[in-house]
Scaffold this motif. Structure first.
Motif, PDB file in Angstrom:
ATOM      1  N   UNK A  33       7.865   1.332  -7.271  1.00  8.56           N
ATOM      2  CA  UNK A  33       8.562   2.298  -6.408  1.00  8.56           C
ATOM      3  C   UNK A  33       9.560   3.119  -7.215  1.00  8.56           C
ATOM      4  N   UNK A  34      10.254   2.469  -8.105  1.00 12.98           N
ATOM      5  CA  UNK A  34      11.252   3.156  -8.915  1.00 12.98           C
ATOM      6  C   UNK A  34      10.677   4.158  -9.895  1.00 12.98           C
ATOM      7  N   UNK A  35       9.385   4.026 -10.223  1.00 14.55           N
ATOM      8  CA  UNK A  35       8.750   4.974 -11.130  1.00 14.55           C
ATOM      9  C   UNK A  35       8.444   6.293 -10.436  1.00 14.55           C
ATOM     10  N   UNK A  36       8.401   6.265  -9.099  1.00 14.22           N
ATOM     11  CA  UNK A  36       8.164   7.495  -8.339  1.00 14.22           C
ATOM     12  C   UNK A  36       6.719   7.951  -8.386  1.00 14.22           C
ATOM     13  N   UNK A  37       6.492   9.153  -7.878  1.00 15.13           N
ATOM     14  CA  UNK A  37       5.158   9.744  -7.869  1.00 15.13           C
ATOM     15  C   UNK A  37       4.129   8.869  -7.186  1.00 15.13           C
ATOM     16  N   UNK A  38       2.946   8.837  -7.760  1.00 17.75           N
ATOM     17  CA  UNK A  38       1.844   8.040  -7.219  1.00 17.75           C
ATOM     18  C   UNK A  38       2.120   6.549  -7.253  1.00 17.75           C
ATOM     19  N   UNK A  39       2.964   6.121  -8.166  1.00 19.24           N
ATOM     20  CA  UNK A  39       3.306   4.694  -8.260  1.00 19.24           C
ATOM     21  C   UNK A  39       4.069   4.251  -7.020  1.00 19.24           C
ATOM     22  N   UNK A  40       4.910   5.142  -6.493  1.00 17.28           N
ATOM     23  CA  UNK A  40       5.668   4.842  -5.266  1.00 17.28           C
ATOM     24  C   UNK A  40       4.705   4.643  -4.095  1.00 17.28           C
ATOM     25  N   UNK A  41       3.687   5.478  -4.043  1.00 16.05           N
ATOM     26  CA  UNK A  41       2.666   5.384  -2.990  1.00 16.05           C
ATOM     27  C   UNK A  41       1.892   4.064  -3.123  1.00 16.05           C
ATOM     28  N   UNK A  42       1.514   3.718  -4.344  1.00 15.56           N
ATOM     29  CA  UNK A  42       0.792   2.469  -4.586  1.00 15.56           C
ATOM     30  C   UNK A  42       1.637   1.267  -4.192  1.00 15.56           C
ATOM     31  N   UNK A  43       2.925   1.305  -4.518  1.00 13.78           N
ATOM     32  CA  UNK A  43       3.830   0.215  -4.136  1.00 13.78           C
ATOM     33  C   UNK A  43       3.898   0.098  -2.618  1.00 13.78           C
ATOM     34  N   UNK A  44       3.941   1.220  -1.930  1.00 15.48           N
ATOM     35  CA  UNK A  44       3.959   1.202  -0.467  1.00 15.48           C
ATOM     36  C   UNK A  44       2.734   0.516   0.106  1.00 15.48           C
ATOM     37  N   UNK A  45       1.581   0.776  -0.491  1.00 21.30           N
ATOM     38  CA  UNK A  45       0.356   0.093  -0.055  1.00 21.30           C
ATOM     39  C   UNK A  45       0.464  -1.408  -0.312  1.00 21.30           C
ATOM     40  N   UNK A  46       0.985  -1.770  -1.465  1.00 18.64           N
ATOM     41  CA  UNK A  46       1.138  -3.186  -1.804  1.00 18.64           C
ATOM     42  C   UNK A  46       2.054  -3.910  -0.836  1.00 18.64           C
ATOM     43  N   UNK A  47       3.069  -3.219  -0.362  1.00 19.56           N
ATOM     44  CA  UNK A  47       4.012  -3.842   0.575  1.00 19.56           C
ATOM     45  C   UNK A  47       3.392  -4.101   1.940  1.00 19.56           C
ATOM     46  N   UNK A  48       2.245  -3.486   2.218  1.00 16.10           N
ATOM     47  CA  UNK A  48       1.541  -3.749   3.476  1.00 16.10           C
ATOM     48  C   UNK A  48       0.875  -5.128   3.477  1.00 16.10           C
ATOM     49  N   UNK A  49       0.613  -5.653   2.286  1.00 11.19           N
ATOM     50  CA  UNK A  49       0.009  -6.980   2.154  1.00 11.19           C
ATOM     51  C   UNK A  49       1.113  -8.014   2.380  1.00 11.19           C
ATOM     52  N   UNK A  50       0.852  -9.024   3.191  1.00 12.61           N
ATOM     53  CA  UNK A  50       1.888 -10.045   3.424  1.00 12.61           C
ATOM     54  C   UNK A  50       2.377 -10.666   2.107  1.00 12.61           C
TER      55      UNK A  50
END
Length: 135
Positions: free
Chosen positions: A81-98
């Motif tokens: 998330x801290x890297x920003x850009x597409x990495x922030x989006x990928x982290x958001x998807x990861x946070x959807x996983x329990x």
């Protein structure tokens, strides 16, 4: 978003962990993250400060940010998330996983990381240009 006080603690002899640190350095153009090996004096002091275990074989990357310590998958996702850009989006998807599922996968990889990715005899040393980002 992390500020200059965001510190990533990593296993200094793990090839996977060192690769992750180099990935973060390449994608952190703003230089928000600083680094310390878990085995270093600075790393051990931060673990004690945040009352985290100091195992002889580290099993997690740790992110210290905003007076809080993140471990396992939470640390990895907060770093992305801290890297920003597409990495922030990928982290958001990861946070959807329990978290229980994320951490189970994280621990599986951590348990086998030396066998799968190897390890070094000593901690990786940063170049003189990067030395200021290491504690």
């Amino acid at each position: 978003m992390p500020d200059a006080s965001a510190v990533i603690l990593f296993d200094g002899v793990c090839n996977l962990c060192n690769g992750f640190v180099q990935f973060v350095i390449r994608h952190d153009a703003a230089g928000r993250f600083r680094f310390a090996a878990l085995q270093s004096e600075a790393g051990q002091a931060l673990l004690r400060q945040y009352q985290l275990p100091t195992p002889t074989e580290p099993d997690s990357v740790v992110l210290v940010m905003d007076k809080r310590a993140y471990t396992h998958s939470a640390a990895a996702l907060q770093i992305l998330r801290g890297l920003g850009g597409g990495w922030r989006w990928l982290a958001g998807l990861g946070l959807l996983v329990p978290r229980r599922v994320r951490d189970a996968v994280y621990r599986l990889i951590a348990r086998h990381r030396y066998r799968w990715f190897g390890r070094q005899e000593a901690c990786w040393l940063p170049t003189p240009a990067l030395r200021a980002r290491f504690l």
